[in-house]
Design an enzyme around this catalytic site. Structure first.
Site, PDB file in Angstrom:
ATOM      1  N   LEU A  60       0.822  -1.223   0.000  1.00 45.84           N
ATOM      2  CA  LEU A  60       0.000   0.000   0.000  1.00 45.84           C
ATOM      3  C   LEU A  60       0.851   1.266   0.000  1.00 45.84           C
ATOM      4  CD1 LEU A  60      -2.946  -0.931   2.414  1.00 45.84           C
ATOM      5  CD2 LEU A  60      -2.923  -0.945  -0.078  1.00 45.84           C
ATOM      6  N   ASP A 301       1.087  -9.780  -4.728  1.00 41.53           N
ATOM      7  CA  ASP A 301       2.229  -8.862  -4.669  1.00 41.53           C
ATOM      8  C   ASP A 301       1.935  -7.554  -5.411  1.00 41.53           C
ATOM      9  OD1 ASP A 301       4.718  -7.893  -4.066  1.00 41.53           O
ATOM     10  OD2 ASP A 301       5.842  -9.291  -5.329  1.00 41.53           O
ATOM     11  N   HIS A 305       3.900   1.446  -8.785  1.00 37.88           N
ATOM     12  CA  HIS A 305       4.982   2.422  -8.975  1.00 37.88           C
ATOM     13  C   HIS A 305       4.448   3.520  -9.883  1.00 37.88           C
ATOM     14  CE1 HIS A 305       8.025  -0.061  -7.095  1.00 37.88           C
ATOM     15  NE2 HIS A 305       7.659  -1.085  -7.840  1.00 37.88           N
TER      16      HIS A 305
HETATM   17 ZN   LIG Z   1       8.500  -9.976  -2.015  1.00 35.67          ZN
END
Ligand SMILES: [Zn+2]
Length: 427
Positions: A60, A301, A305
């Site tokens: 987050l 995951d 970005h």
């Molecule tokens: Zn990782």
């Protein structure tokens, strides 16, 4: 509230249309027909109703990196993608590695989080791998999951200590496994065939599975509860299988992108993640591992970005892609619709199994007495559109991919927190 005409999964691909009565945030009753007295009604119109997705591996970025994502945007993105419970990783600034920082962090999550959020604490202070955190004190704050995600715990004696402490305190070690002795500077994708075509330095599978092997042995010896993050190689699957058979209290997750893509799909920095997309053989081993129950569930995951950051060349751009708003539609489209996963497996992989492993006893299933964390999935042909993401991160390799469904609504503790435009227009 009553959800009418909900298509619930019974077993394999069998379903049953039911009404669901929700009261005080819980599933109160499930029956063929429930009479409406003065409850609010949502008609699911025979659409698929599942327990909300649970993603135990999410970034987050807040506090510390709010240009990439915030607690608010990340948790709203989760709801948009069908996840009602998420677990943010602790590689933020400041690191949640002591009671004081964690208390402030928990208050922030409480204030800005739109779905259920259970944060991790670090295994070692500052994720440096030198000093173990106080697991006992942190557990008293309600956190039973520890990770140094982003880096592996390099020293074996430190991981041994961590596992001993985890066992003593009955908490879980959730490990990003990466032995840095195998990773060269500027290595940015799988060391296989494709990296040679692109003339890029590869990350060998050993980088992951050597540390997994070490950790599994330590978990076996210490009897610690241990979970492997984002598994990517066939060797890792074999090792997990072996230690499960030996009776170790171990588990593993795989991301949607490692199930769907391999090294040959790599074109740009939206295919750069850590661990990298590996060979076709590895990809198949991950799918089989999940189907055979060696790998326990899917976690994604989600790693937002900024576009600026991802514009850098392959060998210097940051690792990671966003996933919260793409994973459930992609799994449904590419695995359920194609008959590779049954509906029952789909439900287990995105919700039931993570709930069980992480001890969320009243989540992961549509059953009386369970939390009313519920999603509705509608069959609808469309395309993934990164412009429609709520996440601040648009870094996905799946933009414009065809999907066969959309999330109609996401409910958290009995309250609808997200509704699709289509449903809004109907109302
Ligand atoms: Zn990782």
């Amino acid at each position: 509230m009553i959800i009418k005409n909900a298509k619930l999964v019974t077993e394999e691909n069998k379903t049953k249309i039911q009404d669901i009565l929700i009261k005080d945030g819980k599933i109160k009753r499930i029956a063929d027909y429930i009479e409406v007295i003065d409850e609010e009604v949502i008609d699911a119109n025979d659409k698929l109703i599942l327990p909300g997705g649970i993603d135990v591996h999410v970034h987050l970025r807040e506090p510390g990196f709010t240009h990439k994502e915030t607690i608010k945007t990340g948790s709203l993105a989760a709801l948009h993608g069908g996840y009602t419970t998420i677990m943010p990783m602790p590689n933020i600034n400041p690191f949640p590695d002591n009671v004081e920082v964690i208390k402030a962090y928990q208050a922030l999550l409480q204030k800005d989080g739109a779905c259920n959020i259970y944060p991790y604490a670090c295994i070692t202070r500052g994720e440096i791998g030198k000093h173990l955190v106080d697991m006992k004190a942190i557990k008293e704050l309600g956190i039973s999951w520890f990770s140094d995600d982003g880096v592996g715990v390099q020293r074996e004696d430190m991981m041994y200590k961590a596992m001993q402490s985890a066992h003593e305190n009955d908490v879980m070690i959730v490990a990003h496994t990466e032995d840095m002795r195998y990773r060269k500077v500027k290595a940015c994708m799988h060391e296989g065939k494709r990296n040679k075509e692109l003339d890029l330095i590869g990350i060998p599978s050993a980088c992951e599975f050597k540390q997994i092997e070490r950790d599994l042995q330590l978990a076996y010896e210490t009897k610690a509860k241990y979970h492997i993050c984002h598994m990517s190689s066939k060797e890792s699957v074999e090792l997990l299988k072996k230690y499960k058979q030996m009776g170790a209290d171990v588990s593993g997750e795989v991301t949607t992108h490692h199930l769907l893509l391999n090294e040959h799909d790599v074109e740009n920095t939206n295919h750069k993640m850590n661990p990298p997309l590996r060979s076709k053989e590895d990809q198949q081993a991950l799918i089989n591992g999940l189907l055979e129950g060696v790998i326990d569930f899917v976690a994604n995951d989600h790693a937002p970005h900024s576009e600026e950051e991802k514009k850098a060349p392959m060998d210097s751009a940051p690792f990671g892609i966003v996933a919260l708003e793409t994973s459930i539609p992609l799994i449904y489209t590419k695995f359920v619709k194609k008959g590779i996963f049954t509906l029952e497996q789909f439900q287990k992989f995105i919700s039931t199994n993570p709930a069980k492993r992480f001890g969320f006893d009243t989540k992961g299933s549509i059953q009386e007495g369970y939390d009313a964390d519920i999603i509705c999935i509608a069959e609808k042909v469309g395309k993934i559109d990164k412009k429609a993401f709520i996440s601040l991160g648009k870094n996905t390799p799946f933009d414009q991919y065809d999907v066969a469904c959309e999330i109609n609504f996401s409910m958290v503790n009995g309250i609808i927190k997200y509704t699709s435009k289509e449903v809004q227009n109907e109302a």
